[in-house]
Design a protein around this motif. Structure first.
Motif, mmCIF file in Angstrom:
data_model
loop_
_atom_site.group_PDB
_atom_site.id
_atom_site.type_symbol
_atom_site.label_atom_id
_atom_site.label_comp_id
_atom_site.label_asym_id
_atom_site.label_seq_id
_atom_site.Cartn_x
_atom_site.Cartn_y
_atom_site.Cartn_z
ATOM 1 N N LEU A 100 0.842 -1.197 0.000
ATOM 2 C CA LEU A 100 0.000 0.000 0.000
ATOM 3 C C LEU A 100 0.882 1.254 0.000
ATOM 4 O O LEU A 100 0.530 2.264 -0.630
ATOM 5 C CB LEU A 100 -0.940 -0.013 1.212
ATOM 6 N N ILE A 101 2.036 1.200 0.689
ATOM 7 C CA ILE A 101 2.967 2.336 0.642
ATOM 8 C C ILE A 101 3.436 2.547 -0.803
ATOM 9 O O ILE A 101 3.448 3.667 -1.317
ATOM 10 C CB ILE A 101 4.181 2.098 1.567
ATOM 11 N N VAL A 102 3.779 1.430 -1.472
ATOM 12 C CA VAL A 102 4.239 1.545 -2.861
ATOM 13 C C VAL A 102 3.106 2.070 -3.743
ATOM 14 O O VAL A 102 3.333 2.915 -4.619
ATOM 15 C CB VAL A 102 4.753 0.181 -3.368
ATOM 16 N N LEU A 103 1.885 1.608 -3.500
ATOM 17 C CA LEU A 103 0.727 2.113 -4.254
ATOM 18 C C LEU A 103 0.614 3.626 -4.070
ATOM 19 O O LEU A 103 0.398 4.372 -5.038
ATOM 20 C CB LEU A 103 -0.558 1.424 -3.768
ATOM 21 N N GLY A 104 0.791 4.084 -2.826
ATOM 22 C CA GLY A 104 0.759 5.525 -2.540
ATOM 23 C C GLY A 104 1.811 6.269 -3.341
ATOM 24 O O GLY A 104 1.551 7.335 -3.913
ATOM 25 N N ALA A 105 2.999 5.692 -3.419
ATOM 26 C CA ALA A 105 4.086 6.336 -4.153
ATOM 27 C C ALA A 105 3.729 6.457 -5.633
ATOM 28 O O ALA A 105 3.983 7.498 -6.263
ATOM 29 C CB ALA A 105 5.381 5.543 -3.978
ATOM 30 N N TYR A 106 3.123 5.421 -6.203
ATOM 31 C CA TYR A 106 2.732 5.485 -7.621
ATOM 32 C C TYR A 106 1.600 6.486 -7.837
ATOM 33 O O TYR A 106 1.543 7.156 -8.863
ATOM 34 C CB TYR A 106 2.333 4.098 -8.137
ATOM 35 N N LEU A 107 0.697 6.584 -6.858
ATOM 36 C CA LEU A 107 -0.390 7.548 -6.970
ATOM 37 C C LEU A 107 0.177 8.970 -7.003
ATOM 38 O O LEU A 107 -0.216 9.797 -7.837
ATOM 39 C CB LEU A 107 -1.349 7.370 -5.785
ATOM 40 N N ILE A 108 1.148 9.234 -6.124
ATOM 41 C CA ILE A 108 1.785 10.555 -6.114
ATOM 42 C C ILE A 108 2.502 10.790 -7.449
ATOM 43 O O ILE A 108 2.397 11.863 -8.060
ATOM 44 C CB ILE A 108 2.771 10.675 -4.931
ATOM 45 N N ALA B 275 -4.711 5.347 8.907
ATOM 46 C CA ALA B 275 -3.459 4.642 8.643
ATOM 47 C C ALA B 275 -3.028 4.853 7.191
ATOM 48 O O ALA B 275 -1.829 5.006 6.911
ATOM 49 C CB ALA B 275 -3.610 3.150 8.932
ATOM 50 N N MET B 276 -3.999 4.923 6.277
ATOM 51 C CA MET B 276 -3.658 5.120 4.862
ATOM 52 C C MET B 276 -3.135 6.532 4.598
ATOM 53 O O MET B 276 -2.339 6.747 3.689
ATOM 54 C CB MET B 276 -4.867 4.843 3.968
ATOM 55 N N ILE B 277 -3.586 7.507 5.399
ATOM 56 C CA ILE B 277 -3.020 8.860 5.263
ATOM 57 C C ILE B 277 -1.542 8.820 5.652
ATOM 58 O O ILE B 277 -0.682 9.377 4.964
ATOM 59 C CB ILE B 277 -3.799 9.867 6.149
ATOM 60 N N ILE B 278 -1.244 8.108 6.750
ATOM 61 C CA ILE B 278 0.164 7.986 7.153
ATOM 62 C C ILE B 278 0.954 7.240 6.081
ATOM 63 O O ILE B 278 2.100 7.581 5.780
ATOM 64 C CB ILE B 278 0.283 7.264 8.506
ATOM 65 N N VAL B 279 0.317 6.219 5.503
ATOM 66 C CA VAL B 279 0.959 5.460 4.428
ATOM 67 C C VAL B 279 1.321 6.393 3.263
ATOM 68 O O VAL B 279 2.410 6.299 2.688
ATOM 69 C CB VAL B 279 0.024 4.314 3.964
ATOM 70 N N THR B 280 0.416 7.331 2.942
ATOM 71 C CA THR B 280 0.693 8.266 1.837
ATOM 72 C C THR B 280 1.880 9.158 2.161
ATOM 73 O O THR B 280 2.721 9.435 1.299
ATOM 74 C CB THR B 280 -0.555 9.136 1.563
ATOM 75 N N ILE B 281 1.949 9.612 3.429
ATOM 76 C CA ILE B 281 3.082 10.449 3.830
ATOM 77 C C ILE B 281 4.378 9.626 3.736
ATOM 78 O O ILE B 281 5.402 10.097 3.234
ATOM 79 C CB ILE B 281 2.872 10.982 5.267
ATOM 80 N N ALA B 282 4.306 8.365 4.209
ATOM 81 C CA ALA B 282 5.480 7.486 4.113
ATOM 82 C C ALA B 282 5.866 7.292 2.655
ATOM 83 O O ALA B 282 7.062 7.293 2.315
ATOM 84 C CB ALA B 282 5.181 6.138 4.761
ATOM 85 N N ALA B 283 4.841 7.177 1.778
ATOM 86 C CA ALA B 283 5.106 6.961 0.349
ATOM 87 C C ALA B 283 5.849 8.158 -0.246
ATOM 88 O O ALA B 283 6.734 7.988 -1.086
ATOM 89 C CB ALA B 283 3.790 6.741 -0.385
#
Lengths: 359, 287
Positions: free
Chosen positions: B41-49, B196-204
Motif C-alpha cells: 500500500l505504501i508503494v501504491l501511494g508512491a505510484y499515486l503521487i 493509517a492510509m493517510i500515514i501510508v501516503t506520507i510514508a510513500a
C-alpha cells in the motif's frame, strides 16, 4: 426394555467413502508409479511439478491448518534443504540422491532456532517473524562464496551423471541420461509426497492428532485437559520443516541450478503454496490435492498473461477466504458429507435384530 | 567523527522506518489486525503521487495532499467492505486475505507501471544538505524524521484528546461494550484504517523522494515496519518511533562495516531485541 451392551458399540474412523477412496487411491498410485512407461517426458515434468507443490502444500497445511501456525517463512526450509544438497554433493562429494535426506535433516535443524525465536511471537506476528528469519537465512547463504554467493551455482555434470539408479532406469526404459534423471526425480517426488501424506494422515489419526486439533481450536482448553501445547507446536514445526527441506532439495536436484533469490523466493515456495491450500480447503488432506490441480490448470491457462496470472490467483484466494473459508473441498464435503481421509471418530451403534427386540 | 556521522544518518533513516511502521502500529493497536499488504500500500501511494506529479505537473509535496484523501477513502472502503468481514478470533482469515491483497497489488502495479524503477522529482531537494559542525545532514532525511515525530504527536493527540480517540480506545479495549455505548466498531475500524492510509501516503512521499522504487519493494518495507513495531512494543506509538530508529541505526552501522551487511544487521538487531525483550521495549497492549 433391553439393555444394549456398551461393548457392542464401536468407535470408527473409516467411512464407506474412505474405503472406496482407499481402493481408488491404490489404483491411482500404481498408475502413477507406472507412468514413466507410457507418458511423455513433458507430462512427466509437469507431474513432478504438481507432486512437489503438493508436498509443500501438505507440509504448510500441517502447520497452518492443523497446527494453527501460519508461517510465511517456509521458503527458508526449501532453500536450506536445496543448499544442503548442493553443499554436500559439490563440496563433500555425497551422491545427491541420499543428500535429499540430508537436506531434510538440515532444514529440521534450522527449524530449532527458528522456532525458538518465532514462538515468542503470537498469532499474526509469528507469520512475519518466520518471514524475517527466512530473509536472514537468504542473506547469510548469499554470503557463502564457495557456492557462488549471491549469483548461485550449478550442479557440475560430473555429479549429475552419477545420480543413483539412473543407469538402471536407462536400461529399463531405454532412454537417455537426461530423461532417466527426470524419471528418477519423478519417482522420488512420488515417494516423498506419498510419505508426507501418509505421515500426516497417520499423525492426525493418532493421539497426537487429537492433541493437535485441540491446541488449534482452543489453546487454553487443550492445556487444561493436559495437552502439552508447546511440545505439539515444536513437533509440528520441525516435522513440517523436515518434509519441506527434503522437497526443496529434490526440486533443486532436478533443476540442477540454484541461487539464493530463487531458492528462498517467498512467492514460489510460500505464496503459491498458501493459495493452493486456501483454494483447495485448509485443514483437510483432500484440500491441497484439489488446490494443486486448480493451481496447475490456472497456470496452464494463464501462463501467457504474466502478472495477470498472479493477480487472478490472489483474487481467487481472497474470494475463497471471504465467501468459502473452507475452500473448494470444504464446499463439496459440507454438501455431501464425503471425507476421503476421515479423522473424526464416530460412534457406531450395533444393529439390533428383530428377534432380540421381541425377547 | 565518522562514527558520529554514521549514527546521525542511522537515526535519520530510522525516521523513515517509523513512518512506514506508524500506520501498522495504529491498526494493530485498535483492531489487532496485521495487514500484510501494508508495504505494498505504501508503494501504491508512491505510484499515486507519481501519477499526480506526471499528469498534473504538481510538486510531490502538493500531490501528497491530493493523494491522502484518496488513500483515506481506499483504506476506509477496504476495511469496511473486506477486512471487517474477516476480523475475529481466528487469525488465519485476515492474514490470508491481506496476503492475497499484497500479491494482487504487486502484480497490478507491475502490469500498470512496469518493473522499471521510478523516483519522485524533488527539484534538487534530494541532494540538499545542512552542515551541522562536521556533519552533513541531508534536508530530506531530516524532514522525514521531523515528519515522523509530528505524525506520532498528532496521532497521540487524536488518541487522547478527541472523541474519535476515545472511541478508538474504547473499541480497542472491548468492542462489544463499546458498541453498547453507541459506538459502531465497524465504522471505527474503517476510520482507523483510513487514517493509517493517510500515514501510508506520507510514508510513500518520502519513500519515493529519497530512493528509487518499483512494484516489488513493498514486502521489504513491511518487514522493516513490522520489526519497528515489535521492537517498540505492541500498541506504543513512541515505542514504534524508537523501534524504527533502532532498525535504522543497525542498518547504517552494519553498512558502514560491510555494505552487504546492511539489511542483515537490521534483522539481527530485531532478533536480539526479541531475545532479550520478547514483548518489545515498551509493551502496552496485553495480548
Amino acid at each position: 426394555m433391553t439393555l444394549i451392551n456398551a461393548s457392542s458399540h464401536r468407535v470408527e474412523i473409516a467411512t464407506s467413502a474412505s474405503r472406496l477412496a482407499a481402493i481408488a487411491g491404490f489404483v491411482i498410485v500404481v498408475l502413477l508409479f507406472a507412468a514413466p512407461a507410457f507418458v511423455s517426458r513433458r507430462l512427466l515434468q509437469d507431474l513432478f511439478f504438481i507432486l512437489t507443490m503438493l508436498g509443500l502444500a501438505q507440509c504448510w497445511n500441517l502447520l497452518a491448518g492443523y497446527g494453527g501456525l501460519v508461517s510465511i517463512g517456509q521458503q527458508a526450509f526449501v532453500g536450506i534443504g536445496a543448499y544442503a544438497l548442493f553443499g554436500t554433493s559439490i563440496l563433500l562429494g555425497v551422491n545427491p540422491v541420499p543428500a535429499i535426506l540430508i537436506g531434510g535433516v538440515v532444514a529440521a535443524l534450522l527449524a530449532i532456532p527458528t522456532a525458538f525465536f518465532a514462538f515468542r511471537l503470537a498469532g499474526a506476528y509469528f507469520a512475519i517473524g518466520t518471514w524475517v528469519i527466512a530473509e536472514i537465512v537468504r542473506l547469510l547463504v548469499a554470503q557463502w562464496k564457495m557456492l557462488g554467493g549471491g549469483t548461485g551455482t550449478s550442479l557440475p555434470n560430473s555429479i549429475r551423471r552419477e545420480f543413483w539408479f539412473t543407469e538402471t532406469i536407462q536400461d529399463l526404459f531405454g532412454v537417455r541420461a537426461a530423461a532417466s534423471r527426470d524419471i528418477l526425480a519423478y519417482w522420488l517426488a512420488l515417494i516423498l509426497v506419498l510419505s508426507v501424506i501418509g505421515g500426516i494422515y497417520w499423525l492426525l489419526r493418532s493421539r497426537r492428532g487429537l492433541a493437535l486439533s485441540a491446541v488449534r481450536d482452543n489453546l487454553q482448553a487443550a492445556r487444561s485437559v493436559g495437552v502439552d501445547a508447546l511440545r505439539m507446536r515444536w513437533f509440528v514445526f520441525i516435522s513440517a520443516a523436515f518434509g519441506t527441506g527434503m522437497i526443496g532439495a529434490l526440486i533443486y536436484m532436478q533443476k540442477a541450478r540454484i541461487s539464493p533469490d530463487a531458492a528462498f523466493s517467498v512467492q514460489d515456495w510460500t505464496a503459491y503454496v498458501i493459495f493452493i491450500v486456501v483454494i483447495g480447503g485448509i485443514g483437510t488432506i483432500e484440500g491441497p490435492i484439489i488446490g494443486v490441480l486448480v493451481f496447475f490448470i490456472l497456470q496452464a491457462l494463464l501462463a501467457d498473461f504474466g502478472s495477470w496470472y498472479l493477480m487472478i490467483l490472489g483474487v481467487i484466494g481472497i474470494a475463497v477466504m471471504l465467501f468459502a473459508p473452507r475452500g473448494l473441498w470444504g464446499l463439496f464435503s459440507d454438501r455431501t458429507g464425503i471425507q476421503l481421509f476421515p479423522i473424526r471418530r464416530r460412534l457406531v451403534r450395533p444393529m439390533i435384530s428383530n428377534d432380540k427386540r421381541e425377547g | 567523527m565518522i562514527w558520529v556521522n554514521t549514527i546521525v544518518q542511522g537515526i535519520l533513516l530510522g525516521g523513515l522506518y517509523a513512518l512506514f511502521a506508524a500506520g501498522l502500529s495504529l491498526v494493530f493497536g485498535i483492531m489487532r489486525l496485521v495487514n500484510l499488504a501494508h508495504g505494498d500500500l505504501i508503494v501504491l501511494g508512491a505510484y499515486l503521487i507519481l501519477l499526480l506529479v506526471t499528469l498534473l505537473g504538481l510538486s510531490p509535496f502538493v500531490a501528497v495532499l491530493v493523494a491522502a484523501p484518496a488513500m483515506f477513502a481506499l483504506g476506509w472502503a477496504l476495511q469496511r467492505y473486506m477486512l471487517n468481514r474477516v476480523l475475529g478470533d481466528d487469525i488465519l482469515p485476515p492474514l490470508l486475505v491481506t496476503f492475497g491483497l499484497s500479491i494482487v497489488l504487486q502484480n497490478a502495479l507491475l502490469e500498470g507501471f512496469s518493473a522499471d524503477s521510478q523516483r519522485l522529482p524533488t527539484a534538487g531537494l534530494a541532494s540538499a544538505s545542512i552542515e551541522l559542525g562536521a556533519i552533513n545532514v541531508g534536508v530530506l532525511p531530516l524532514m522525514t524524521l521531523v515528519t515522523a515525530v509530528l505524525v506520532i504527536v498528532v496521532l497521540n493527540q487524536i488518541f487522547y484528546r478527541t472523541r474519535l480517540g476515545r472511541a478508538f480506545r474504547a473499541t480497542s479495549d472491548d468492542a462489544v461494550t463499546a458498541s453498547l455505548m453507541g459506538i459502531k466498531p465497524a465504522n471505527i475500524f474503517a476510520v482507523a484504517t483510513g487514517i493509517a492510509m493517510i500515514i501510508v501516503t506520507i510514508a510513500a512521499l518520502y519513500l519515493g523522494t529519497r530512493a528509487n522504487f518499483d512494484p516489488s519493494v513493498g514486502p521489504a518495507r513491511l518487514i522493516y515496519a513490522f520489526e519497528a513495531v515489535i521492537i517498540g512494543g505492541l500498541g506504543s506509538l513512541w515505542g514504534t518511533l524508537l523501534g524504527g530508529i533502532i532498525i535504522g541505526l543497525a542498518q547504517t552501522l552494519g553498512a558502514a562495516i560491510n555494505p552487504e551487511w546492511q539489511i542483515l544487521s537490521g534483522h539481527i538487531a530485531f532478533l536480539l531485541v526479541l531475545l532479550v525483550r520478547p514483548r518489545g521495549l515498551f509493551p502496552r497492549a496485553v495480548d
